[in-house]
Design a protein around this motif. Structure first.
Motif, short mmCIF file in Angstrom:
data_model
loop_
_atom_site.label_atom_id
_atom_site.label_comp_id
_atom_site.label_asym_id
_atom_site.label_seq_id
_atom_site.Cartn_x
_atom_site.Cartn_y
_atom_site.Cartn_z
N TRP A 262 -9.03 -2.21 9.49
CA TRP A 262 -7.61 -2.53 9.33
C TRP A 262 -6.79 -1.26 9.14
CZ3 TRP A 262 -4.83 -3.02 4.30
CH2 TRP A 262 -3.53 -3.51 4.45
N LEU A 263 -7.29 -0.35 8.32
CA LEU A 263 -6.58 0.92 8.12
C LEU A 263 -6.50 1.70 9.43
CD1 LEU A 263 -8.02 2.12 4.68
CD2 LEU A 263 -5.94 0.79 5.13
N ASP A 264 -7.60 1.69 10.19
CA ASP A 264 -7.57 2.37 11.49
C ASP A 264 -6.53 1.74 12.42
OD1 ASP A 264 -9.61 3.99 10.60
OD2 ASP A 264 -11.20 2.90 11.64
N ASP B 157 -5.03 7.66 4.33
CA ASP B 157 -6.04 8.63 3.94
C ASP B 157 -6.40 8.48 2.48
OD1 ASP B 157 -6.21 9.71 6.45
OD2 ASP B 157 -4.86 11.40 6.05
N THR B 158 -5.39 8.27 1.64
CA THR B 158 -5.63 8.07 0.22
C THR B 158 -6.39 6.78 -0.03
OG1 THR B 158 -3.69 9.36 -0.44
CG2 THR B 158 -4.48 7.71 -2.00
N LEU B 159 -6.05 5.72 0.70
CA LEU B 159 -6.73 4.44 0.53
C LEU B 159 -8.21 4.56 0.88
CD1 LEU B 159 -4.08 2.03 2.10
CD2 LEU B 159 -4.41 2.58 -0.31
N ARG B 160 -8.52 5.24 1.97
CA ARG B 160 -9.93 5.43 2.35
C ARG B 160 -10.68 6.20 1.26
NH1 ARG B 160 -7.21 6.56 7.16
NH2 ARG B 160 -7.55 5.04 8.84
N VAL C 232 -5.53 3.95 -6.98
CA VAL C 232 -4.35 4.15 -6.12
C VAL C 232 -4.38 3.24 -4.89
CG1 VAL C 232 -3.89 6.49 -6.92
CG2 VAL C 232 -5.43 6.16 -5.00
N ILE C 233 -5.18 2.17 -4.95
CA ILE C 233 -5.18 1.19 -3.86
C ILE C 233 -4.40 -0.05 -4.29
CG2 ILE C 233 -6.57 -0.26 -2.34
CD1 ILE C 233 -8.79 1.69 -2.49
N GLU C 234 -4.95 -0.83 -5.20
CA GLU C 234 -4.36 -2.12 -5.54
C GLU C 234 -4.45 -2.40 -7.04
OE1 GLU C 234 -7.39 -1.81 -6.30
OE2 GLU C 234 -8.23 -3.78 -5.84
#
Length: 301
Positions: A73-75, A89-92, A265-267
């Motif tokens: 999904w991020l991709d 990038d931060t989420l990954r 820093v995601i959810e």
């Protein structure tokens, strides 16, 4: 530029198809500022993410259960040039708890951590006889597949044997102050401190999550805790994660020394329900961020 020009997707999970109670005042504040907010299920294939100026990542609290799909999904969002808050990038990086080792290498004090594949857990634990430890997956949430016990104890050994062997795990010493004194959570918006809570487990437990009976109370951190939490954000910036719209720094403070447990820093829960002032500050900062995003898009267009 009017904020009414902005369309914001709030990414959630199927468990929370509407605004989560903790975010109600945030969303109301955004709407008062003219931002059109739409809750979207992150893994719903029918969502057209390009219809929004940005995607605010909030209650995607099942992403670790569908980790490959989450990465895809991020991709996809990157390929569609959709802005996410925080950025992809931060989420990954933050989605795998190995990031704690990155922060440790940057000098952030934390709980000593070893990483082991499920098939090597016994090998790692053999060097820690009699020690009380906590084992948790590197990709997880809500204390899923997390176990605590004394190495060598029969009951703990049985719990380890029930863990999925295909996963990778963090192995950490148990810090008694988590149970006795609680876990600090400091919330920052755009790297500026907002507010803090102290989370305590129910008696006889060590898990501070509300679904496990934990309780939450507002607190004001002293200087040393504030400085240590801020250091985690500085370290993240040094690793390339500079523009954090929101961050929650979790830690424990044995003998007054703050040790990082998580940089969320995601959810993360931001504990806004009882802090309307914080929700309004966050909303204003999000509007400012949306203004920059839309201005950049129009310039490129």
């Amino acid at each position: 530029m009017r904020s009414s020009d902005f369309r914001l997707a709030i990414a959630s999970s199927r468990q929370f198809p509407t605004v989560h109670p903790d975010d109600l005042h945030l969303v109301a504040s955004l709407q008062r500022l003219g931002v059109q907010c739409t809750v979207c299920i992150w893994n719903d294939p029918q969502v057209d993410w390009t219809a929004f100026d940005a995607v605010l990542i909030r209650t995607i609290w099942d992403y670790f259960e569908h980790y490959a799909a989450f990465r895809d999904w991020l991709d996809t969002l990157d390929r569609l040039d959709v802005t996410t808050i925080n950025d992809t990038d931060t989420l990954r990086w933050n989605s795998d708890k190995r990031y704690l080792l990155d922060l440790e290498r940057q000098g952030v004090p934390g709980i000593p951590t070893e990483v082991a594949h499920g098939g090597r857990l016994q090998e790692i634990l053999s060097s820690m006889p009699g020690r009380e430890v906590v084992i948790k997956p590197t990709v997880s949430g809500g204390a899923l597949h997390t176990v605590r016990g004394k190495v060598g104890a029969a009951q703990f050994q049985q719990a380890i044997e029930r863990l999925p062997a295909k996963l990778d795990y963090l192995v950490q010493p148990f810090i008694p102050e988590i149970a006795s004194s609680g876990e600090w959570s400091l919330i920052f918006f755009d790297n500026a401190y907002s507010h803090a809570v102290l989370k305590r487990p129910t008696e006889g437990d060590y898990r501070v999550q509300e679904q496990h009976g934990g309780s939450i109370m507002p607190v004001t951190p002293g200087g040393p805790i504030m400085e240590a939490a801020s250091k985690a954000l500085v370290a993240a910036a040094a690793l390339g994660h500079r523009e954090l719209a929101y961050a929650r720094v979790d830690g424990v403070a044995p003998s007054g020394r703050f040790l990082l447990m998580e940089l969320e820093v995601i959810e993360p829960s931001l504990y806004l329900a009882d802090r309307p002032d914080a929700a309004e500050r966050f909303a204003q900062r999000l509007v400012e961020r949306l203004q920059r995003v839309v201005r950049k898009t129009r310039q490129l267009g």
